[in-house]
Scaffold this motif. Structure first.
Motif, PDB file in Angstrom:
ATOM      1  N   GLU A   1       0.912  -1.083  -0.211  1.00  0.00           N
ATOM      2  CA  GLU A   1       0.047  -0.076   0.072  1.00  0.00           C
ATOM      3  C   GLU A   1       0.792   1.250   0.109  1.00  0.00           C
ATOM      4  O   GLU A   1       0.544   2.220  -0.626  1.00  0.00           O
ATOM      5  CB  GLU A   1      -1.044  -0.102   1.303  1.00  0.00           C
ATOM      6  N   ILE A   2       1.876   1.330   0.738  1.00  0.00           N
ATOM      7  CA  ILE A   2       2.592   2.323   0.972  1.00  0.00           C
ATOM      8  C   ILE A   2       3.558   2.579  -0.357  1.00  0.00           C
ATOM      9  O   ILE A   2       3.687   3.783  -0.778  1.00  0.00           O
ATOM     10  CB  ILE A   2       3.600   2.569   2.160  1.00  0.00           C
ATOM     11  N   GLN A   3       3.971   1.568  -1.013  1.00  0.00           N
ATOM     12  CA  GLN A   3       4.630   1.705  -2.238  1.00  0.00           C
ATOM     13  C   GLN A   3       3.706   2.307  -3.501  1.00  0.00           C
ATOM     14  O   GLN A   3       4.027   3.065  -4.454  1.00  0.00           O
ATOM     15  CB  GLN A   3       5.128   0.518  -2.489  1.00  0.00           C
ATOM     16  N   LYS A   4       2.304   1.907  -3.187  1.00  0.00           N
ATOM     17  CA  LYS A   4       1.414   2.458  -4.296  1.00  0.00           C
ATOM     18  C   LYS A   4       1.146   3.893  -4.290  1.00  0.00           C
ATOM     19  O   LYS A   4       1.049   4.621  -5.235  1.00  0.00           O
ATOM     20  CB  LYS A   4       0.168   1.615  -4.298  1.00  0.00           C
ATOM     21  N   ILE A   5       1.367   4.423  -3.216  1.00  0.00           N
ATOM     22  CA  ILE A   5       1.167   5.944  -2.817  1.00  0.00           C
ATOM     23  C   ILE A   5       2.360   6.919  -3.569  1.00  0.00           C
ATOM     24  O   ILE A   5       1.919   7.780  -4.011  1.00  0.00           O
ATOM     25  CB  ILE A   5       0.941   6.146  -1.402  1.00  0.00           C
ATOM     26  N   PHE A   6       3.545   6.363  -3.208  1.00  0.00           N
ATOM     27  CA  PHE A   6       4.579   7.205  -3.731  1.00  0.00           C
ATOM     28  C   PHE A   6       4.995   6.762  -5.159  1.00  0.00           C
ATOM     29  O   PHE A   6       4.601   5.449  -5.554  1.00  0.00           O
ATOM     30  CB  PHE A   6       5.727   6.973  -3.043  1.00  0.00           C
ATOM     31  N   PRO A   7       5.231   7.838  -6.092  1.00  0.00           N
ATOM     32  CA  PRO A   7       5.375   7.355  -7.461  1.00  0.00           C
ATOM     33  C   PRO A   7       7.110   6.658  -7.536  1.00  0.00           C
ATOM     34  O   PRO A   7       7.226   5.814  -8.641  1.00  0.00           O
ATOM     35  CB  PRO A   7       5.863   8.999  -8.008  1.00  0.00           C
ATOM     36  N   ASP A   8       7.900   6.763  -6.603  1.00  0.00           N
ATOM     37  CA  ASP A   8       9.144   5.859  -6.865  1.00  0.00           C
ATOM     38  C   ASP A   8       9.731   5.656  -5.162  1.00  0.00           C
ATOM     39  O   ASP A   8       9.295   6.578  -4.412  1.00  0.00           O
ATOM     40  CB  ASP A   8      10.077   6.649  -7.696  1.00  0.00           C
ATOM     41  N   GLU A   9      10.721   5.087  -5.104  1.00  0.00           N
ATOM     42  CA  GLU A   9      11.386   4.686  -3.991  1.00  0.00           C
ATOM     43  C   GLU A   9      12.083   5.830  -3.142  1.00  0.00           C
ATOM     44  O   GLU A   9      11.978   6.280  -2.211  1.00  0.00           O
ATOM     45  CB  GLU A   9      12.497   3.605  -3.889  1.00  0.00           C
ATOM     46  N   GLN A  10      12.570   6.583  -4.122  1.00  0.00           N
ATOM     47  CA  GLN A  10      13.356   7.771  -3.611  1.00  0.00           C
ATOM     48  C   GLN A  10      12.345   9.042  -3.123  1.00  0.00           C
ATOM     49  O   GLN A  10      12.338   9.358  -1.949  1.00  0.00           O
ATOM     50  CB  GLN A  10      13.982   8.755  -4.663  1.00  0.00           C
ATOM     51  N   SER A  11      11.088   8.935  -3.579  1.00  0.00           N
ATOM     52  CA  SER A  11      10.108   9.955  -3.229  1.00  0.00           C
ATOM     53  C   SER A  11       9.683   9.276  -1.865  1.00  0.00           C
ATOM     54  O   SER A  11       9.181  10.279  -0.786  1.00  0.00           O
ATOM     55  CB  SER A  11       8.656   9.941  -4.006  1.00  0.00           C
ATOM     56  N   MET A  12       9.486   8.118  -1.672  1.00  0.00           N
ATOM     57  CA  MET A  12       8.915   7.421  -0.414  1.00  0.00           C
ATOM     58  C   MET A  12      10.179   7.496   0.655  1.00  0.00           C
ATOM     59  O   MET A  12       9.673   8.266   1.628  1.00  0.00           O
ATOM     60  CB  MET A  12       8.718   6.094  -0.526  1.00  0.00           C
ATOM     61  N   LEU A  13      11.302   7.547   0.510  1.00  0.00           N
ATOM     62  CA  LEU A  13      12.642   7.979   1.380  1.00  0.00           C
ATOM     63  C   LEU A  13      12.463   9.225   1.804  1.00  0.00           C
ATOM     64  O   LEU A  13      12.837   9.640   3.015  1.00  0.00           O
ATOM     65  CB  LEU A  13      13.769   7.491   0.779  1.00  0.00           C
ATOM     66  N   ASP A  14      12.271  10.038   0.670  1.00  0.00           N
ATOM     67  CA  ASP A  14      12.362  11.445   1.104  1.00  0.00           C
ATOM     68  C   ASP A  14      11.236  12.041   2.001  1.00  0.00           C
ATOM     69  O   ASP A  14      11.732  12.685   3.025  1.00  0.00           O
ATOM     70  CB  ASP A  14      12.439  12.259  -0.228  1.00  0.00           C
ATOM     71  N   ALA A  15      10.052  11.374   1.765  1.00  0.00           N
ATOM     72  CA  ALA A  15       8.870  11.854   2.660  1.00  0.00           C
ATOM     73  C   ALA A  15       9.004  11.119   4.144  1.00  0.00           C
ATOM     74  O   ALA A  15       8.968  11.671   5.061  1.00  0.00           O
ATOM     75  CB  ALA A  15       7.640  11.178   2.077  1.00  0.00           C
ATOM     76  N   TRP A  16       9.790   9.903   4.224  1.00  0.00           N
ATOM     77  CA  TRP A  16      10.008   9.440   5.361  1.00  0.00           C
ATOM     78  C   TRP A  16      11.099  10.186   6.394  1.00  0.00           C
ATOM     79  O   TRP A  16      10.839  10.267   7.455  1.00  0.00           O
ATOM     80  CB  TRP A  16      10.553   7.898   5.105  1.00  0.00           C
ATOM     81  N   ARG A  17      12.173  10.564   5.659  1.00  0.00           N
ATOM     82  CA  ARG A  17      13.264  11.244   6.153  1.00  0.00           C
ATOM     83  C   ARG A  17      12.499  12.486   6.708  1.00  0.00           C
ATOM     84  O   ARG A  17      13.095  13.177   7.908  1.00  0.00           O
ATOM     85  CB  ARG A  17      14.415  11.548   5.268  1.00  0.00           C
ATOM     86  N   ALA A  18      11.870  13.201   5.742  1.00  0.00           N
ATOM     87  CA  ALA A  18      11.378  14.481   6.410  1.00  0.00           C
ATOM     88  C   ALA A  18      10.324  14.355   7.626  1.00  0.00           C
ATOM     89  O   ALA A  18      10.306  15.095   8.542  1.00  0.00           O
ATOM     90  CB  ALA A  18      10.636  15.077   5.361  1.00  0.00           C
TER      91      ALA A  18
END
Length: 97
Positions: free
Chosen positions: A32-49
Motif C-alpha cells: 500500500e505505501i509503495q502504491k502511494i509514492f511514485p518511486d522509492e526515492q520519493s518515499m524515502l524523502d518523505a520518510w526522512r522529512a
C-alpha cells in the motif's frame, strides 16, 4: 549506479498472532505505501522529512509538505495492514535505508 532503497516493516506488539497472518499484514502495509509514492526515492524523502520533524528538527515548507505526505501514506498503509486482523496494541515499525 542506482542503489535500491530497502524498506523494512515489522508489526510490533502483536502477541498471539500467527506468523503467516503477521507476514501478510506487513506485506499489505508495504504494498500500500509503495502504491502511494511514485518511486522509492520519493518515499524515502518523505520518510526522512517526517523523521526529522518527529525528532524536533527544523524543517522548511517543502520538508513539511513531504512529512505530511508520509503521515497520510502511513495511515492508509496502516489501515490496509490491519485489514482482517484485530490486535489491540500493535503498530507498524518502519525503517528505511
Amino acid at each position: 549506479m542506482e542503489v535500491a532503497i530497502v524498506i523494512e516493516v515489522t508489526l510490533q506488539d502483536c502477541d498471539g498472532i500467527e506468523p503467516p497472518l503477521k507476514e501478510r499484514a506487513e506485506a499489505r502495509f508495504i504494498r500500500e505505501i509503495q502504491k502511494i509514492f511514485p518511486d522509492e526515492q520519493s518515499m524515502l524523502d518523505a520518510w526522512r522529512a517526517y523523521m526529522d520533524a518527529a525528532e524536533g528538527g527544523e524543517i522548511n515548507a517543502e520538508q513539511e509538505r513531504l512529512a505530511r505526505s508520509w503521515l497520510k501514506a502511513f495511515d492508509k498503509a496502516r489501515q490496509a495492514g490491519f485489514q482482517g486482523i484485530s490486535v489491540e496494541e500493535a503498530y507498524f515499525d518502519v525503517r528505511m535505508g
